[in-house]
Design a protein around this motif. Sequence first.
Motif, mmCIF file in Angstrom:
data_model
loop_
_atom_site.group_PDB
_atom_site.id
_atom_site.type_symbol
_atom_site.label_atom_id
_atom_site.label_comp_id
_atom_site.label_asym_id
_atom_site.label_seq_id
_atom_site.Cartn_x
_atom_site.Cartn_y
_atom_site.Cartn_z
ATOM 1 N N GLN A 1 33.864 38.896 36.430
ATOM 2 C CA GLN A 1 32.808 38.787 35.417
ATOM 3 C C GLN A 1 31.708 37.839 35.891
ATOM 4 O O GLN A 1 30.504 38.127 35.692
ATOM 5 C CB GLN A 1 33.409 38.286 34.099
ATOM 6 C CG GLN A 1 32.410 38.219 32.948
ATOM 7 C CD GLN A 1 31.998 39.596 32.461
ATOM 8 O OE1 GLN A 1 32.797 40.318 31.882
ATOM 9 N NE2 GLN A 1 30.734 39.956 32.697
ATOM 10 N N TRP A 2 32.076 36.734 36.522
ATOM 11 C CA TRP A 2 31.072 35.795 37.030
ATOM 12 C C TRP A 2 30.199 36.467 38.089
ATOM 13 O O TRP A 2 28.963 36.311 38.100
ATOM 14 C CB TRP A 2 31.744 34.561 37.616
ATOM 15 C CG TRP A 2 30.753 33.538 38.112
ATOM 16 C CD1 TRP A 2 30.172 32.532 37.389
ATOM 17 C CD2 TRP A 2 30.187 33.462 39.429
ATOM 18 N NE1 TRP A 2 29.285 31.828 38.172
ATOM 19 C CE2 TRP A 2 29.270 32.373 39.426
ATOM 20 C CE3 TRP A 2 30.376 34.200 40.605
ATOM 21 C CZ2 TRP A 2 28.549 32.021 40.565
ATOM 22 C CZ3 TRP A 2 29.645 33.847 41.728
ATOM 23 C CH2 TRP A 2 28.753 32.764 41.701
ATOM 24 N N ILE A 3 30.824 37.218 38.981
ATOM 25 C CA ILE A 3 30.067 37.906 40.033
ATOM 26 C C ILE A 3 29.111 38.931 39.426
ATOM 27 O O ILE A 3 27.953 39.056 39.846
ATOM 28 C CB ILE A 3 31.028 38.582 41.037
ATOM 29 C CG1 ILE A 3 31.797 37.510 41.820
ATOM 30 C CG2 ILE A 3 30.280 39.519 41.978
ATOM 31 C CD1 ILE A 3 32.932 38.048 42.663
ATOM 32 N N LYS B 1 31.675 40.593 47.568
ATOM 33 C CA LYS B 1 32.258 39.385 46.985
ATOM 34 C C LYS B 1 33.529 39.712 46.183
ATOM 35 O O LYS B 1 34.506 38.957 46.210
ATOM 36 C CB LYS B 1 31.226 38.675 46.110
ATOM 37 C CG LYS B 1 30.091 38.058 46.913
ATOM 38 C CD LYS B 1 29.126 37.304 46.026
ATOM 39 C CE LYS B 1 28.015 36.662 46.869
ATOM 40 N NZ LYS B 1 28.563 35.625 47.788
ATOM 41 N N LYS C 1 27.655 42.567 45.454
ATOM 42 C CA LYS C 1 28.747 42.324 44.498
ATOM 43 C C LYS C 1 30.067 42.890 45.036
ATOM 44 O O LYS C 1 31.127 42.252 44.910
ATOM 45 C CB LYS C 1 28.416 42.954 43.145
ATOM 46 C CG LYS C 1 27.296 42.269 42.376
ATOM 47 C CD LYS C 1 27.139 42.874 41.002
ATOM 48 C CE LYS C 1 25.912 42.357 40.257
ATOM 49 N NZ LYS C 1 25.898 40.902 40.057
ATOM 50 N N ASP D 1 27.838 38.884 36.414
ATOM 51 C CA ASP D 1 26.784 38.193 35.650
ATOM 52 C C ASP D 1 25.753 37.504 36.536
ATOM 53 O O ASP D 1 24.658 37.173 36.077
ATOM 54 C CB ASP D 1 27.417 37.146 34.717
ATOM 55 C CG ASP D 1 28.194 37.781 33.579
ATOM 56 O OD1 ASP D 1 27.974 38.975 33.300
ATOM 57 O OD2 ASP D 1 29.029 37.080 32.971
ATOM 58 N N THR D 2 26.102 37.281 37.789
ATOM 59 C CA THR D 2 25.197 36.605 38.713
ATOM 60 C C THR D 2 24.313 37.623 39.426
ATOM 61 O O THR D 2 24.814 38.580 40.017
ATOM 62 C CB THR D 2 25.998 35.794 39.753
ATOM 63 O OG1 THR D 2 26.830 34.850 39.078
ATOM 64 C CG2 THR D 2 25.054 35.076 40.708
ATOM 65 N N TYR E 1 39.866 38.814 36.505
ATOM 66 C CA TYR E 1 38.795 39.383 35.699
ATOM 67 C C TYR E 1 37.679 38.364 35.453
ATOM 68 O O TYR E 1 36.488 38.706 35.512
ATOM 69 C CB TYR E 1 39.345 39.880 34.367
ATOM 70 C CG TYR E 1 38.301 40.540 33.480
ATOM 71 C CD1 TYR E 1 37.994 41.886 33.636
ATOM 72 C CD2 TYR E 1 37.628 39.812 32.508
ATOM 73 C CE1 TYR E 1 37.032 42.495 32.839
ATOM 74 C CE2 TYR E 1 36.659 40.402 31.709
ATOM 75 C CZ TYR E 1 36.369 41.736 31.882
ATOM 76 O OH TYR E 1 35.407 42.330 31.104
ATOM 77 N N SER E 2 38.060 37.118 35.191
ATOM 78 C CA SER E 2 37.037 36.102 34.933
ATOM 79 C C SER E 2 36.171 35.877 36.167
ATOM 80 O O SER E 2 34.953 35.630 36.044
ATOM 81 C CB SER E 2 37.692 34.788 34.487
ATOM 82 O OG SER E 2 38.492 34.246 35.519
ATOM 83 N N GLN E 3 36.767 35.992 37.354
ATOM 84 C CA GLN E 3 35.983 35.834 38.579
ATOM 85 C C GLN E 3 35.052 37.027 38.804
ATOM 86 O O GLN E 3 33.903 36.868 39.226
ATOM 87 C CB GLN E 3 36.924 35.682 39.782
ATOM 88 C CG GLN E 3 37.782 34.430 39.738
ATOM 89 C CD GLN E 3 38.712 34.342 40.924
ATOM 90 O OE1 GLN E 3 38.293 34.015 42.043
ATOM 91 N NE2 GLN E 3 39.985 34.638 40.714
#
Length: 390
Positions: A277-279, A224, A221, A281-282, A273-275
């Motif tokens: 959050q995706w990382i 990324k 994480k 959550d994955t 932040y949205s990016q």
Amino acid sequence: MVNSALNDINDYLESKQDDALAFLEEIVNIDSFTYDKEGVNRVGEVIRRQLDAANIPYEVRKNEDFGDHIIATVKGKKEGKILLMGHQDTPHPQGTTKNRPFQIEGNLLRGPGVSDMKSGLVSMIHAAVAVREFAQDELCDIEILFTPEEEIGSPISRAVIEERAKDALAVFNLEAARPDGSVVTARKGSAHLKIEIEGKAAHSGAFIEDGISANDELALKMNKIKQLMDLEAGVTINFGKIEGGISNNVVSPHATATIHIGFWRREDFEGLYSQIQWIVDTSFVPGTKSTLSGGIGILPMEKHEGVTKLYETVQYAAKGLALPITEQRTKGAADAGFTASLGIPTICGMGAVGGKWHAVDEYMELDTFLPRMKLLANSIVIVAQDTLKE
């Protein structure tokens, strides 16, 4: 009449320079680390003593975890108010002043917090008193806000600042002027995030395949997320504190990391932040579970029309003092971001010139202390006059 009042104000401040330096020495020599509530409140005690001596009424708002807020008011005869802001805390732990007390080295003043921003606290009180003495009839109220925890992002002060600033005509934040003497018309915002990851422990030799490594997940994480940093756009990402694992022969069942993010525009952070959050959550390591917490600490100070107009007023005041003034945007976040984000005309860096903040060689330039105090007082009068004319 205004020019006469300004001359009287400047003469008065000159007569009080020694008092101002003594006040500054006293509070610099008090350790006021943000998390040292008693230390911050000792600075507040000196401030309250100065306010009492000047017959300036004030309110003290006590806080459970941090030092007190002090809200002082110099009454004017006209409607409205101008807000002055400064923080009492420093990033220096207890014992720092014993090793590095206030001292004068030629034109440089030394000591923890001398320019970030204890000199600004002194200037706010002295400028407000001078204005009251010689221009009160033509002024609106001047409110002076002393906060306790700016160095960690003002988690409790944000609400107080926004409350006190919402009806202000203008805001002056008394952070130090930049090393070249510039005031600040734009600042970065900052955000503080935390990632927490749960895995599954197992013997890393005999049963490694039974384990689910939170450390491995965090490493993936981090890689990324770091790729999202955009220096050209001024978006910075720093991993601060990283923890994980139990011992060398155990697959890590838990890992955490803190992240600091700097940004010029709020919308830049929201997209980033949205990016992130995706990382988070994955799950790159199957079986791991991750959570993301935290958010914006201090909002960016974005330069808008009100900031531009207030800067022009400060330039006008500086011209009357034969004091060259320029502007700049700076990377560090400060409480001015909260008030500017409300659309209120705001200028930061109105304090004396300084530099090397948070370092052992922090300094303030002595020969700028009085001129910048005059600049603040003159700017207050001119802002009030210009506003009342409209």
